[in-house]
Design a protein around this motif. Structure first.
Motif, mmCIF file in Angstrom:
data_model
loop_
_atom_site.group_PDB
_atom_site.id
_atom_site.type_symbol
_atom_site.label_atom_id
_atom_site.label_comp_id
_atom_site.label_asym_id
_atom_site.label_seq_id
_atom_site.Cartn_x
_atom_site.Cartn_y
_atom_site.Cartn_z
ATOM 1 N N ARG A 30 -21.701 -3.650 46.021
ATOM 2 C CA ARG A 30 -21.468 -4.784 45.115
ATOM 3 C C ARG A 30 -21.923 -4.477 43.693
ATOM 4 O O ARG A 30 -21.921 -5.357 42.831
ATOM 5 N N CYS A 31 -22.333 -3.238 43.449
ATOM 6 C CA CYS A 31 -22.743 -2.844 42.098
ATOM 7 C C CYS A 31 -21.696 -1.895 41.526
ATOM 8 O O CYS A 31 -21.494 -0.809 42.074
ATOM 9 N N PRO A 32 -21.016 -2.293 40.434
ATOM 10 C CA PRO A 32 -20.031 -1.382 39.849
ATOM 11 C C PRO A 32 -20.686 -0.085 39.380
ATOM 12 O O PRO A 32 -21.806 -0.119 38.857
ATOM 13 N N LEU A 33 -20.025 1.041 39.606
ATOM 14 C CA LEU A 33 -20.588 2.335 39.169
ATOM 15 C C LEU A 33 -20.914 2.318 37.679
ATOM 16 O O LEU A 33 -21.891 2.925 37.228
ATOM 17 N N ASP A 34 -20.104 1.580 36.918
ATOM 18 C CA ASP A 34 -20.296 1.466 35.472
ATOM 19 C C ASP A 34 -21.693 0.902 35.125
ATOM 20 O O ASP A 34 -22.282 1.255 34.111
ATOM 21 N N LEU A 73 -29.071 9.462 43.414
ATOM 22 C CA LEU A 73 -28.909 8.690 44.652
ATOM 23 C C LEU A 73 -28.099 7.432 44.396
ATOM 24 O O LEU A 73 -27.213 7.081 45.188
ATOM 25 N N GLY A 74 -28.361 6.746 43.298
ATOM 26 C CA GLY A 74 -27.639 5.512 42.976
ATOM 27 C C GLY A 74 -26.152 5.757 42.811
ATOM 28 O O GLY A 74 -25.316 4.988 43.296
ATOM 29 N N GLU A 75 -25.814 6.857 42.141
ATOM 30 C CA GLU A 75 -24.398 7.149 41.905
ATOM 31 C C GLU A 75 -23.750 7.864 43.082
ATOM 32 O O GLU A 75 -22.561 7.703 43.327
ATOM 33 N N SER A 134 -32.596 -1.228 39.043
ATOM 34 C CA SER A 134 -32.972 -0.610 40.322
ATOM 35 C C SER A 134 -32.770 -1.599 41.454
ATOM 36 O O SER A 134 -32.714 -2.818 41.237
ATOM 37 N N ASP A 135 -32.672 -1.072 42.671
ATOM 38 C CA ASP A 135 -32.618 -1.949 43.847
ATOM 39 C C ASP A 135 -34.012 -2.414 44.249
ATOM 40 O O ASP A 135 -34.157 -3.318 45.064
ATOM 41 N N MET A 187 -48.532 -0.935 36.928
ATOM 42 C CA MET A 187 -47.142 -1.192 37.328
ATOM 43 C C MET A 187 -46.715 -0.214 38.404
ATOM 44 O O MET A 187 -47.010 0.977 38.324
ATOM 45 N N GLN A 188 -46.051 -0.747 39.426
ATOM 46 C CA GLN A 188 -45.487 0.038 40.531
ATOM 47 C C GLN A 188 -43.987 -0.189 40.531
ATOM 48 O O GLN A 188 -43.543 -1.331 40.532
ATOM 49 N N TRP A 189 -43.193 0.912 40.563
ATOM 50 C CA TRP A 189 -41.741 0.701 40.538
ATOM 51 C C TRP A 189 -40.990 1.911 41.087
ATOM 52 O O TRP A 189 -41.164 3.032 40.591
ATOM 53 N N ASN A 190 -40.140 1.645 42.080
ATOM 54 C CA ASN A 190 -39.133 2.618 42.492
ATOM 55 C C ASN A 190 -37.921 2.378 41.596
ATOM 56 O O ASN A 190 -37.224 1.365 41.742
ATOM 57 N N ILE A 191 -37.678 3.307 40.669
ATOM 58 C CA ILE A 191 -36.676 3.063 39.622
ATOM 59 C C ILE A 191 -35.256 3.426 40.044
ATOM 60 O O ILE A 191 -34.337 3.232 39.261
ATOM 61 N N LEU A 192 -35.059 3.911 41.263
ATOM 62 C CA LEU A 192 -33.759 4.354 41.789
ATOM 63 C C LEU A 192 -33.318 5.649 41.113
ATOM 64 O O LEU A 192 -32.954 5.660 39.932
#
Ligand code: NDP
Ligand code: CA
Length: 324
Positions: A48-52, A39-41, A305-306, A30-35
Motif C-alpha cells: 500500500r506504499c507507492p515506490l515513489d 529492503l524497502g524498495e 519508515s514502517d 531516540m530509538q528508530w528502525n529507519i527502514l
C-alpha cells in the motif's frame, strides 16, 4: 504532494519536576528502525506504499527531519544502509559522534543496486558526552554466531562526570524464530553485564553497575521470551514506553504498522530499556494515532519508515549518598 509528518506530543510524567527546577539535566534518547533503503524498495513488499514514496533522495530528508525535530542526545538506529554517504557526514556536521556496525550477511546485499549492508548505528552529542569505550558485538545463540549485531558504548556526561552505558541492537525478524531471539537476548544481556560491571581496582569484586540504556528493534512482542528475559534480568531493566499507559504497566499497542501481501501487521517490537533504580524517565514522545498513521499504514508519503521512532528524556536518579 507529501503531507506533513504526524504531530506527536511529548508527554511529561507526573513525577517529573518542571525543567527549570531540575538539578539533573535530562538526556534525550531516540530509538528508530529507519527502514533500510534496499529492503524497502527491494524486499519488504509494502503493497500500500507507492515506490515513489520511498525514493531515497526525498525519504532521507523525512528521516533527518524526524531526528532534527527532537534533537536527541543519544540516537540509536537500525537498518542503516546509508551510514557513510549520508548519516555519518550529516550527523557529524551537527555535532554528533557516530559508530556503525554492519550485519555480517545483510539481506540488503541481495537487492540489485544496493548501497551496502545495513546495520546498527549509535550517535551521541559530542558536547554532552565523551567516549570511554566501544564494543562491537556479533550476537551469538547457543554459542553459534548469528547474523545480528549490537553496539555498546560507555559514555561520560561532561557536565556531571557520571557514566552511562548505551546499547543498540536489532534482533532476528519473523515468526518461528522466537527461540533464536531469546538466545540472542541472553547473549546480549551477558555482554552487557560484563561491560556495566565496575570492579574495584585490581580486585574482581563488582562495586557498582553502570546505568544502562538499551534501544532496539527486538522483533518480539512483549509476550515473547526475550522480552521476559530483559524484564527479569539481574540488570534491573524496565521498558520506558510502558510509562505512557494509564497503569504504567502496559506496552503501547504498536510501534510498527504495515501491510504486506501476507496481510496487515500491527505490533509492538521496539523498546527503550533503562536501569530502573539509577535512571528516571521524565517524558516520552506519544505515538501517532491510527488516523494519523492513515489507512495505508507505514511507510507512506508522510512517514518514512514502517517503524515509529521512540523518544524519551531520562535523568540520573540521585545517588543515596547525595541525598544524605
Ligand atoms: P531477518 O529475518 O532478521 O530479516 C532481515 C530484514 O527483513 C529485517 O530488516 C526485517 O525487518 C525484514 N523483514 C521482516 N519480515 C519480513 C517480511 N515478511 N518480508 C520482508 N522483509 C521482512 O534476516 P537475517 O538477518 O536473518 O538475514 C536473512 C537474510 O539475509 C536472508 O533472507 C538472505 O537474504 C540474507 N543472507 C544472505 C547470506 C549470504 O550468504 N549471502 C547468508 C545469510 C543471510 P524488521 O526487523 O523491520 O522486521
Ligand atoms: Ca524492516
Amino acid at each position: 504532494r507529501r503531507p506533513a509528518r504526524p504531530h506527536r506530543d511529548l508527554v511529561y510524567l507526573s513525577h517529573a519536576a518542571p525543567a527549570h527546577l531540575q538539578h539533573n539535566p535530562t538526556i534525550r534518547v531516540m530509538q528508530w528502525n529507519i527502514l533500510a533503503q534496499a529492503l524497502g524498495e527491494g524486499k519488504d513488499g509494502f503493497i500500500r506504499c507507492p515506490l515513489d514514496a520511498l525514493n531515497w533522495q526525498e525519504r532521507k530528508y523525512l528521516i533527518l527531519e524526524e531526528i532534527l525535530t527532537y534533537r536527541p542526545d543519544i540516537l540509536c538506529l537500525q537498518e542503516v544502509d546509508h551510514y557513510y554517504d549520508t548519516f555519518q557526514p550529516i550527523m557529524s556536521g551537527l555535532g554528533y559522534h557516530g559508530s556503525f556496525l554492519a550485519k555480517p550477511w545483510s539481506p540488503c546485499l541481495d537487492v540489485e543496486q544496493n548501497n551496502g549492508p545495513d546495520g546498527c548505528a549509535l550517535f551521541y552529542r559530542r558536547s554532552r558526552f565523551s567516549l570511554q569505550a566501544t564494543a562491537h558485538l556479533r550476537l551469538s545463540a547457543m554459542m553459534l554466531p548469528t547474523n545480528q549485531v549490537a553496539i555498546v558504548q560507555t559514555l561520560t556526561c561532561r557536565a556531571t562526570g557520571r557514566q552511562l552505558c548505551v546499547a543498540v541492537t536489532h534482533l532476528k525478524a519473523r515468526s518461528g524464530w522466537e527461540r533464536l531471539r531469546s538466545a540472542q537476548g541472553t547473549d546480549l544481556l551477558h555482554s552487557l553485564r560484563t561491560i556495566t560491571s565496575q570492579t574495584a581496582g585490581g580486585q574482581n569484586q563488582v562495586v557498582s553497575a553502570l546505568p544502562l540504556v538499551v534501544c532496539g528493534d527486538f522483533n518480539a512482542e512483549p509476550s515473547e521470551d526475550v522480552y521476559r528475559r530483559f524484564r527479569s534480568s539481574p540488570l534491573g531493566l524496565d521498558s520506558a514506553y510502558k510509562l505512557l499507559s494509564s497503569d504504567g504497566q502496559t506496552e503501547p499497542p504498536y510501534t510498527t504498522w504495515k501491510i504486506r501481501p501476507s496481510g496487515e501487521s500491527c505490533s509492538t517490537l521496539d523498546y527503550i530499556w533503562y536501569t530502573q533504580n539509577a535512571l528516571s524517565v521524565e517524558c516520552l514522545l506519544d505515538l501517532p494515532t491510527e488516523d494519523q498513521i492513515g489507512p495505508d499504514r507505514l511507510p507512506s508519503y508522510h512517514y518514512p519508515s514502517d517503524h515509529l521512532s521512540l523518544l524519551c528524556d531520562i535523568s540520573f536518579r540521585d545517588e543515596p549518598h547525595r541525598l544524605m
